[in-house]
Write an enzyme that holds these catalytic residues in place. Structure first.
Site, short mmCIF file in Angstrom:
data_model
loop_
_atom_site.label_atom_id
_atom_site.label_comp_id
_atom_site.label_asym_id
_atom_site.label_seq_id
_atom_site.Cartn_x
_atom_site.Cartn_y
_atom_site.Cartn_z
N GLU A 1 -2.79 30.15 7.78
CA GLU A 1 -3.39 30.47 6.56
C GLU A 1 -3.95 31.90 6.50
OE1 GLU A 1 -5.22 26.88 6.75
OE2 GLU A 1 -4.41 26.11 5.09
N GLY B 1 -5.17 26.89 10.49
CA GLY B 1 -6.09 27.76 9.49
C GLY B 1 -5.53 29.37 10.10
N ALA C 1 -8.29 26.14 12.70
CA ALA C 1 -9.77 25.92 12.68
C ALA C 1 -10.16 25.39 14.06
CB ALA C 1 -9.90 24.84 11.61
N GLU D 1 -1.52 20.54 11.24
CA GLU D 1 -2.78 19.74 10.56
C GLU D 1 -2.23 18.25 10.69
OE1 GLU D 1 -1.91 22.56 9.25
OE2 GLU D 1 -3.75 23.55 8.71
C1 HXC Z 1 -10.33 24.02 19.10
C2 HXC Z 1 -8.55 24.60 20.55
C3 HXC Z 1 -7.77 24.73 19.46
C4 HXC Z 1 -8.20 24.44 18.02
C5 HXC Z 1 -6.70 24.89 21.11
N1 HXC Z 1 -7.80 24.76 21.25
N2 HXC Z 1 -6.36 25.22 19.84
N3 HXC Z 1 -9.62 24.26 20.26
N4 HXC Z 1 -9.46 24.10 18.14
N5 HXC Z 1 -7.62 24.61 17.02
C6 HXC Z 1 -8.34 25.00 22.86
C7 HXC Z 1 -7.74 23.60 23.75
O1 HXC Z 1 -8.76 22.49 23.60
C8 HXC Z 1 -8.02 24.18 25.06
O2 HXC Z 1 -9.33 24.09 25.52
C9 HXC Z 1 -7.66 25.54 25.11
O3 HXC Z 1 -8.02 26.02 23.60
C10 HXC Z 1 -6.39 25.99 25.42
O4 HXC Z 1 -5.51 25.17 24.64
P1 HXC Z 1 -4.39 24.27 25.46
O5 HXC Z 1 -3.85 23.22 24.47
O6 HXC Z 1 -4.63 23.87 26.79
O7 HXC Z 1 -2.92 25.39 25.49
P2 HXC Z 1 -1.48 24.82 25.39
O8 HXC Z 1 -1.10 23.86 26.24
O9 HXC Z 1 -0.85 26.33 25.72
O10 HXC Z 1 -1.31 24.55 24.09
C11 HXC Z 1 -1.25 25.54 22.66
C12 HXC Z 1 -1.38 24.88 21.42
C13 HXC Z 1 -2.41 23.69 21.40
C14 HXC Z 1 0.12 24.28 21.14
C15 HXC Z 1 -1.46 25.89 20.44
O11 HXC Z 1 -3.69 24.26 22.01
C16 HXC Z 1 -2.55 22.99 19.93
O12 HXC Z 1 -1.94 22.24 19.37
N6 HXC Z 1 -3.59 23.39 19.49
C17 HXC Z 1 -4.01 22.72 18.24
C18 HXC Z 1 -3.41 23.76 16.93
C19 HXC Z 1 -3.68 22.73 15.77
O13 HXC Z 1 -3.50 21.72 15.63
N7 HXC Z 1 -4.14 23.74 14.78
C20 HXC Z 1 -4.63 23.05 13.47
C21 HXC Z 1 -6.30 22.97 13.53
S1 HXC Z 1 -6.82 22.00 12.09
P3 HXC Z 1 -9.89 23.62 27.09
O14 HXC Z 1 -11.10 23.47 27.06
O15 HXC Z 1 -9.14 22.18 27.34
O16 HXC Z 1 -9.22 24.76 27.99
C22 HXC Z 1 -6.73 23.58 10.77
C23 HXC Z 1 -7.16 23.21 9.44
C24 HXC Z 1 -7.32 24.49 8.82
O17 HXC Z 1 -6.49 24.65 11.30
C25 HXC Z 1 -8.57 24.05 7.71
C26 HXC Z 1 -9.23 25.14 7.02
C27 HXC Z 1 -10.42 24.99 6.23
#
Ligand code: HXC
Length: 257
Positions: A111, A108, A65, A131
């Protein structure tokens, strides 16, 4: 705008839908989800299409997400918004959907892959429900579908720790059905989709629904529960802290509130 967020390629009898928000690692914003659902619904109605491939890019399927958007979501919105209806719309697509997963497939994103019917993973695929790192829990079926796919032990390991599974682990645990070379991430999924597309569309619909019924059982109750629990997690101070810390690029400090 929507055309840019989701690319649709018709190659009848298959169609390929690719998430296309590369700078945000295909984070599933409302706009992306809206575009995805309308693409899938349209292809489900298109008579000449018999199987759909859903992918991202070689680097990322979807990183979850959109955390910026999630940080602005109230618990009430999380429990009632159109977002939930979109996930249900994807579940209701009658044609088979093959997920072509390469790179990150998280939160997400995982999912979304699990709501598809088959997952073809590239060697570089990484699956996770991270998450928990944000002080949250999965909110679109992850606690239920991952547990059914891989069993309780692995699901707990992954969901409680936030660790990622490699493609090989995902294959061993039964989350995906094939692992292919990274460069073949899309071709192999298309090949499978073409094989599926040779079958009777009627039988495909019935078989898909029947397998889903076997798989779902009381999943609905489970997902209902998960929605409530997700809204509660989202209302916690720890979740605010976890999401702020991510956006501010610093480690979170969780206080258990
Ligand atoms: C918004 C995101 C994002 C996300 C990455 N980005 N994931 N933005 N939402 N889920 C953005 C970063 O902020 C960054 O923006 C750019 O994408 C590149 O990401 P980096 O982190 O710099 O890349 P990297 O170092 O290669 O790391 C990749 C990664 C990491 C390991 C995937 O980005 C990460 O941990 N992302 C979050 C994963 C996560 O927690 N997902 C679950 C979300 S909650 P900038 O502007 O700095 O370039 C969820 C709930 C579902 O999904 C509920 C459903 C209803």
């Amino acid at each position: 705008m929507t055309d840019e967020l989701v690319r649709i390629e018709r190659d009848d009898p298959i169609a390929v839908v690719l998430l296309n928000r590369p700078k945000q690692l295909n984070a599933l914003s409302d706009d992306v989800m809206e575009a995805l659902v309308s693409a899938l619904v349209e292809l489900d109605r298109a008579g000449a299409v018999r199987c759909i491939v859903l992918g991202g890019s070689e680097r990322v399927f979807a990183a979850g997400a959109d955390i910026g958007m999630l940080a602005q979501t109230s618990p009430v919105e999380a429990a009632t918004s159109a977002r939930l209806a979109r996930w249900e719309s994807i579940r209701q697509i009658g044609k088979p959907i093959v997920a072509a997963v390469s790179g990150y497939c998280l939160g997400g994103g995982c999912e979304l892959a699990m709501i598809c019917d088959v997952i073809v993973a590239s060697e570089s695929a990484r699956f996770g429900q991270p998450e928990i790192n944000l002080g949250l829990i999965p909110g679109a079926g992850g606690t239920q579908r991952l547990t059914r796919a891989v069993g309780k032990a692995v699901a707990m390991d992954v969901i409680l720790s936030g660790r990622f599974l490699s493609a090989r682990e995902a294959l061993d645990f039964g989350l995906v059905s094939r692992v292919v070379a990274t460069e073949a991430w899309l071709e192999e999924a298309k090949r499978l989709a073409r094989d599926i597309a040779k079958q009777s569309p009627v039988a495909l619909r019935l078989a898909k629904e029947a397998v889903n019924r076997a798989y779902e059982g009381s999943l609905r109750l489970g997902v209902e529960y998960e929605r409530q629990a997700f809204a509660i997690a989202l209302s916690s101070e720890d979740a605010r802290e976890g999401m702020s810390a991510f956006l501010e690029k610093r480690p979170p400090e969780f206080r258990g509130r």
